[in-house]
Design an enzyme around this catalytic site. Structure first.
Site, short mmCIF file in Angstrom:
data_model
loop_
_atom_site.label_atom_id
_atom_site.label_comp_id
_atom_site.label_asym_id
_atom_site.label_seq_id
_atom_site.Cartn_x
_atom_site.Cartn_y
_atom_site.Cartn_z
N SER A 43 -8.12 86.21 62.31
CA SER A 43 -8.08 86.09 60.86
C SER A 43 -6.82 86.80 60.40
O SER A 43 -6.18 87.51 61.18
CB SER A 43 -9.30 86.77 60.24
OG SER A 43 -9.25 88.17 60.45
N ILE A 139 -8.29 94.81 66.41
CA ILE A 139 -7.67 95.20 65.15
C ILE A 139 -6.23 94.71 65.18
O ILE A 139 -5.49 94.97 66.13
CB ILE A 139 -7.73 96.74 64.96
CG1 ILE A 139 -9.20 97.22 65.03
CG2 ILE A 139 -7.08 97.13 63.64
CD1 ILE A 139 -10.15 96.60 64.03
N LYS A 140 -5.87 93.99 64.11
CA LYS A 140 -4.53 93.40 64.06
C LYS A 140 -3.56 94.36 63.39
O LYS A 140 -3.81 94.82 62.27
CB LYS A 140 -4.57 92.11 63.25
CG LYS A 140 -4.50 90.86 64.11
CD LYS A 140 -4.73 89.65 63.27
CE LYS A 140 -3.65 88.62 63.49
NZ LYS A 140 -3.95 87.39 62.75
N VAL A 141 -2.46 94.63 64.09
CA VAL A 141 -1.48 95.58 63.58
C VAL A 141 -0.11 94.89 63.62
O VAL A 141 0.23 94.26 64.63
CB VAL A 141 -1.44 96.82 64.50
CG1 VAL A 141 -0.34 97.78 64.08
CG2 VAL A 141 -2.79 97.53 64.48
#
Ligand SMILES: O=P(O)(O)OC[C@H]1O[C@](O)(CO)[C@@H](O)[C@@H]1O
Ligand SMILES: O=C[C@H](O)[C@H](O)COP(=O)(O)O
Length: 941
Positions: A43, A139-141
Site C-alpha cells: 500500500s 513497514i515502508k520507509v
C-alpha cells in the site's frame, strides 16, 4: 493455464499494489491468494487516499472514531492499520507455510510527511509495527538520504522493511548497505536474524515517464544525438532494473553476506514497483514480463495484474541483453542527461506524489470528522410532574458524587458495598466499551457475510435464549431485510409447534444456523443445535457443520463441541459482557449483518451515545444517567411499572427492554416492571404505579398514542418521550437504556449484572428432567381444582367451576399488583389476540398492569423479576398437550416434555416464592382453550 500461477516456476512473486476495505471484505483478495498465487500486498499513501478519501466505504468507521475524540492522524492510522491487519491475516497461512519463500507480507508506509525526517521515521515505523502487531507486516520507509539510517535502525530492531521510492542503482546500493548494516547491528546485539524480511522497491514506470520526453525532444532535433536519443526511448527504466539486479547478485554473495546468512538472514529482495504502464505507446505488461527473474518480487496494480492473467507470457527475461542495458545507462551522459540528478528529481516528485493525495485524504477525513461531531443523540423529554423535583435532586446528587466518572472507572461501590458483589459487578462491565471494540470488527463480520452468501446460503436461523437472541428479534421487526441481506428467523422456544414451523419455512440445506449462547451451557440452544444438526446430517453427512455457526464465550464447553462438529465459524464474544448487555457485540451484530443491516453505522450511533454519556470526558448532561435516575426515583416512589408505548414496528423493542430492565433490576424484592404490548386505554384505568415511556420516530405522527399520552401526563402520570431519527438509532438507544438500567440499579443499591432467581426455575426443571430420564414422563403432582370444557384449572384457590376459580384467583388482586400471562404455547396471531383480550379485560376491570410472554422465552428475561422482584404479581400459566410434539435426537424425551418441565419447574419456583399462581391447561387446542377460558371469565372487581 494461468500466467499468474505459472510465473511461480521462475521464482518470482507477484504482490498486489493495492488495498481497500471492499476487496478485503468481498473475498476478492482471498480469491487472488487462493486461486491466483498472489503472495503479498503493498500500500502507499496514495492508495489509501483513493480507498478512504474517494469512497464512502469508511465513513461509518470515521464517524465512530471521530466521536471517540480521535484526531485526523489517529483516524487515518486506525483505518489503515485495521485494513493491513486484515490483509496480513489473509496472508498468514502463506507466511506460516513451508513454501513461504519470504512472502505473505503486507506493506504499510510511514507518513509521507516524514520523507526527510530520520527520527520521525524511526518512531513512526516502530509505532506502526507495534500497532499492526502481525509478524507479516512490512513497514515502508523511503530511500531518501534521511530514510537510510532509519532503515538500518528498524532492521536492527527486527522490523520488516520495504524500502520505497528507489529510482537509481546508486541509491539502491546505499539501501542494501543500510539493510546489511542493520542486520550486522542486530547480530552484534546478539539478536536473531531469521525471518527479518526486507524488499528494495525499485520504481520503474516513473523513470521512463520523466526521461522519455527529454529523449524525444533530443531525438526531434535530429543528428547523431537524435538517433542515439531515439534508440534510448523507453529503455532507461528496464536497463536500471537489470543493472540493479546484477548488483543484488553481487551484494548478496561473498564473505560479508555469508556471515549473515549463516545466522539465518534472508536477502533483501528487489521488488519492482511502479509497474503499471503509464505510456499508451508501450505494452501494458512492459514492466512485468521483462522483469521476471529468480528471487524477485513485482508489485502490480489491479488492472495490470488482470491483463497479465489474460495474456501474460511468463519467462525469465531479467538477464536478457545485459550488455545492451549497460550501454543504455553508459550513453545517457552523452546526451547531457545526468541520471543521478534526474532521479533526485524523481525522489522529490515521488514524495510530492504521495504527499498531495495524503493531504487531500486528511482534508476529507477532517470534514467527515467534523460532521460526525455535530451529530446529536435523540433527546429524551421528561414530563415528570410532581416527581420532577425528586428526580432533579437525584440527578444533582449523582452529579455531585461524580457518578459518571466513577461509572467509567468501573467503581463497583456505586452499586453495592459487599466485596463479592463488587467483584462480580466489575467482571461484567465489558459492555461499557464493547461498541468501540466492535467498530474494529465490522470488516471481519462483513467478510463473513460475503463468505456465507458466496457459499450459497439463502436463509439464517438464529437460535438462543434471552440476551443471545433479543437484539436479532428487535432488528427483524424494526428493519426491512437489508439490500444484499438474507431472510432471518429466530428460534427461542422449545415449543415443538414453533420448531416445526421454522423447519418447514426454511430451505434446510441452504440455511445457516447460528447457535448463540454466551455460557454455552443453556439447555435450549444446545437442544436446538442438536435437533437441526441431526437434520443436516441426514442431508449432508459429515459436511453438516458447514451450516452452523456458534457465538459463545471463549473457553465455554460449547466451543469444544462446535469445533468437534465442524462448525463453519465460531465467534468468540467477551466474557465480561453479560447476555442482556450484548446487543452491540457479536450476538447482535453478526445476525444484523447477515440480515443486511449497516452495522458500522449502528455502532457509530452507539459510540455517539457513549460520548453523550461521558465516555470521552465530562458532559453537562448524561442522557443514560438522567433516564436511569428518573426511573429509579419513580420506582422508589411507587411508579415501578414502566409502560412502554411504541409504534407497531418497534413492538419487539419491548422484548429487549423487558429482559434488560426486569432481569437487571428485579431482585431483592425491588425492581422496575416493564409493561410492553399493552394498548393505551382511558386515563381512568391507570393506577398511580405507572410511568409511561414512548419510544418512536421523529417526524412520524403517531396521533393515537401521543394524544393519549398527553392526557395521561395532564392527569399527573409521568411521561418520558424518546424520538429516534430512524431505526439505526437503535444502536444508540440500546446503549442509553443499558446505562439507564445500570444507573437505576445503583439508585436501588443492587447488582444489575446477576440474575440470582433465574436459577430457581432452572434447578426445578433440571430435577424434573431427571425424573423424565428415569421414569419416562413428568410426575403429575397435583389435581386440577376445576375442569370445564376440556380446560383444566390448577390453583391454590377453590371453586367448583372455571368461573369460580377465576373469580377467586383474581379476587386476590391489590392496587399496585400486576397480571402476568405466561404462555407455553405455539405463538400465533389467534393465541396472541386471546391473550391480549384477557389482558385488556383484567386491566379495564381491575385497573392493574398486565404483562404477557411466551414461555420459555420469558424465563430468561422477565422470569428473574417474577421471582426476585416485589411480591405483586398474579401469574397465569398456560400449557397445552403439545399436539405437534417432536422428538429430540439422542435424548429420551421430546421438545414437548422439555417445555412442560420448564413450565412446571417455573411454577414450582414461583410457588416456592409464595407467588399467586394459576395454571390453565388448555388441552389439545390452545386457541380453542383460550376462547373457552375467556367465555368462562366472569366480570372481575
Ligand atoms: O447466552 P446464554 O448463556 O445461553 O444465556 C441466555 C440467557 O439466559 C440467562 O442467563 C437467564 O437464564 C439470560 O441472562 C441470558 O441472556
Ligand atoms: O510499492 C510501490 C508503490 O506503491 C507503487 O508501485 C507506486 O506506483 P506508481 O508509480 O504507479 O504510483
Amino acid at each position: 493455464m494461468n500466467p499468474l500461477v505459472d510465473i511461480r516456476q521462475f521464482d518470482q512473486s507477484l504482490w498486489l499494489d493495492f488495498i481497500s476495505r471492499p476487496i478485503l471484505i468481498d473475498g476478492k483478495l482471498q480469491r487472488r491468494i487462493s486461486d491466483e498465487a498472489l503472495r503479498g500486498v503493498t500500500s502507499n499513501p496514495a492508495i489509501f487516499a483513493k480507498a478512504i478519501g474517494d469512497s464512502t466505504d469508511y465513513d461509518a468507521a470515521i464517524a465512530a472514531l471521530a466521536t471517540q475524540g480521535k484526531t485526523n492522524d489517529e483516524i487515518y492510522t486506525s483505518l489503515a492499520v485495521a485494513d493491513v491487519q486484515h490483509a496480513c491475516d489473509l496472508f498468514r497461512p502463506l507466511y506460516d507455510g513451508e513454501g513461504h519463500g519470504s512472502d505473505g507480507y503486507v506493506s504499510l508506509e510511514v507518513s509521507p510527511t516524514l520523507v526527510n525526517d530520520t527520527e520521525g521515521t524511526i518512531t513512526e515505523g516502530l509505532e506502526l509495527w507495534h500497532a499492526v502487531n502481525r509478524p507479516n507486516v512490512m513497514i515502508k520507509v523511503p530511500a531518501t538520504l534521511e530514510g537510510l539510517p532509519a532503515i538500518r535502525r528498524l532492521i536492527a530492531e527486527g522490523v520488516n522493511v520495504n524500502v520505497t521510492l528507489i529510482f537509481s542503482v546508486e541509491r539502491y546500493k546505499l539501501v542494501a548497505e543500510a539493510f546489511l548494516t542493520g542486520l550486522e547491528d542486530r547480530a552484534a546485539a546478539g539478536k536473531p536474524l531469521a525471518r527479518i524480511d526486507s524488499v528494495a522497491s525499485f520504481f520503474l514506470s516513473r523513470i521512463d515517464v520523466l526521461i522519455d520526453p527529454l529523449l524525444e525532444k533530443i531525438a526531434a532535433e535530429g543528428g547523431e544525438k537524435g538517433t542515439l536519443a531515439q534508440s534510448l526511448v523507453g529503455e532507461v527504466a528496464l536497463a536500471s532494473a537489470k543493472q540493479a539486479y546484477q548488483l543484488y547478485k553481487e551484494l548478496f554473495a561473498g564473505p560479508r553476506w555469508a556471515a549473515l546468512q549463516a545466522q539465518g538472514a534472508e536477502t533483501q529482495r528487489l521488488l519492482w514497483a511502479s509497474t503499471g504502464n503509464k505510456n499508451p505507446k508501450y505494452d501494458d505488461l512492459k514492466y512485468v514480463e521483462n522483469l521476471i527473474g529468480p528471487h524477485t518480487v513485482n508489485t502490480v496494480p489491479v488492472e495490470t495484474l488482470d491483463i497479465f492473467r489474460a495474456k501474460g507470457q511468463p519467462k525469465v527475461r531479467l538477464e536478457d541483453d545485459l550488455e545492451q542495458a549497460q550501454e543504455v545507462l553508459r550513453r545517457l551522459p552523452e546526451l547531457g542527461l545526468n541520471l543521478e540528478e534526474l532521479t533526485n528529481h524523481l525522489e522529490v516528485d515521488g514524495a510530492k506524489k504521495f504527499n498531495e493525495p495524503f493531504g487531500k485524504l486528511m482534508e476529507s477525513i477532517d470534514s467527515k470528522r467534523q460532521q460526525a461531531l455535530t451529530g446529536a443523540v435523540a433527546a429524551a423529554t421528561m414530563q415528570l410532574g410532581q416527581y420532577q423535583a425528586a428526580v432533579d435532586a437525584k440527578i444533582q446528587a449523582l452529579n455531585q458524587q461524580d457518578f459518571t466518572t466513577g461509572f467509567w472507572d468501573k467503581k463497583a461501590d456505586l452499586w453495592v458495598q459487599d466485596e463479592a458483589g463488587q467483584a462480580s459487578i466489575r467482571s461484567f462491565m465489558g459492555w461499557l466499551r464493547v461498541a468501540e471494540t466492535m467498530v474494529g470488527r465490522v470488516a471481519e463480520i462483513e467478510q463473513f457475510v460475503h463468505e456465507v452468501k458466496a457459499a450459497g446460503f439463502k436463509h439464517v436461523v438464529v437460535m438462543g435464549m434471552g440476551g443471545s437472541t433479543m437484539a436479532p428479534i428487535v432488528f427483524k421487526a424494526a428493519f426491512e431485510q437489508g439490500v444484499g441481506g438474507l431472510p432471518m428467523s429466530v428460534l427461542d422456544t422449545t415449543d415443538p409447534g414453533t420448531v416445526r414451523e421454522i423447519e418447514a419455512a426454511v430451505p434446510l440445506a441452504d440455511t445457516l444456523f447460528i447457535v448463540a449462547s454466551k455460557s454455552g451451557t443453556t439447555a435450549e440452544p444446545l437442544a436446538f443445535g442438536d435437533y437441526f444438526y441431526a437434520k443436516l446430517k441426514e442431508l449432508k453427512g459429515d459436511k453438516a457443520g458447514e451450516n452452523f455457526v456458534a457465538i459463545t464465550d471463549p473457553g465455554s464447553k460449547f466451543v469444544t463441541a462446535a469445533t468437534e462438529q465442524g462448525y463453519r465459524r465460531i465467534f468468540l464474544n467477551f466474557s465480561e459482557v453479560g447476555g442482556r448487555f450484548s446487543a452491540l457485540s457479536y450476538f447482535g451484530l453478526v445476525p444484523a449483518a447477515l440480515y443486511g443491516l449497516p452495522i458500522g453505522e449502528m455502532l457509530a450511533r452507539a459510540v455517539r451515545m457513549m460520548r453523550a454519556c461521558g465516555a470521552y470526558g465530562p458532559v453537562a448532561h448524561n442522557p443514560g444517567l438522567e433516564l436511569g435516575a428518573a426511573l429509579g426515583v419513580l420506582a422508589e416512589q411507587g411508579r415501578d411499572k414502566l409502560t412502554l408505548v411504541v409504534p407497531d414496528a418497534l413492538a419487539d423493542l419491548g422484548l429487549w427492554l423487558e429482559q434488560l430492565i426486569a432481569e437487571s433490576t428485579g431482585k431483592e424484592g425491588k425492581g422496575i416492571l416493564p409493561v410492553a404490548g399493552e394498548p393505551l386505554g382511558d386515563v381512568s384505568i391507570y393506577g398511580s404505579d405507572r410511568v409511561f415511556v414512548y419510544v418512536g420516530y421523529q417526524g412520524q405522527a403517531d396521533a393515537a398514542n401521543t394524544d393519549k399520552l398527553r392526557q395521561l401526563q395532564q392527569a399527573g402520570h409521568p411521561v418520558i418521550t424518546i424520538l429516534m431519527q430512524d431505526a439505526l438509532d437503535l444502536g444508540a438507544e440500546f446503549y442509553r437504556w443499558e446505562v439507564a438500567t445500570a444507573v437505576a440499579s445503583a439508585v436501588f443499591g443492587i447488582n444489575p449484572f446477576d440474575q440470582p432467581n433465574v436459577q430457581a426455575a432452572k434447578t426445578a426443571t433440571d430435577g424434573l428432567m431427571k425424573v423424565v430420564e428415569t421414569q419416562g414422563s413428568l410426575p403429575e403432582k397435583t389435581q386440577p381444582v376445576a375442569r370445564e370444557n376440556g380446560v383444566d384449572y390448577y390453583a391454590a384457590v377453590s371453586g367448583t367451576n372455571a368461573a369460580e376459580v377465576l373469580q377467586a384467583f383474581f379476587a386476590q388482586t391489590k392496587p399496585g399488583d400486576f397480571l402476568c400471562l405466561q404462555a407455553y404455547l405455539t405463538e400465533s396471531p389467534a393465541v396472541s389476540a386471546s391473550l391480549q383480550e384477557l389482558r385488556l379485560r383484567v386491566q379495564q376491570q381491575l385497573h392493574i398492569a398486565t404483562t404477557s410472554g411466551y414461555g420459555p422465552r420469558f424465563l430468561h428475561s422477565t422470569g428473574q423479576y417474577h421471582k426476585g422482584g416485589p411480591d405483586t404479581g398474579l401469574f397465569v400459566q398456560f400449557t397445552d398437550d403439545n399436539p405437534q410434539d417432536l422428538a429430540l435426537p439422542g435424548r429420551s424425551y421430546t421438545f414437548g416434555t422439555f417445555k412442560n418441565a420448564q413450565a412446571l419447574g417455573d411454577l414450582e419456583a414461583l410457588q416456592s416464592y409464595h407467588r399467586r399462581t394459576l395454571r390453565v391447561h388448555l388441552g389439545s387446542n390452545a386457541e380453542q382453550g383460550l376462547k373457552t377460558l375467556l367465555a368462562a371469565l366472569p366480570k372481575l372487581g
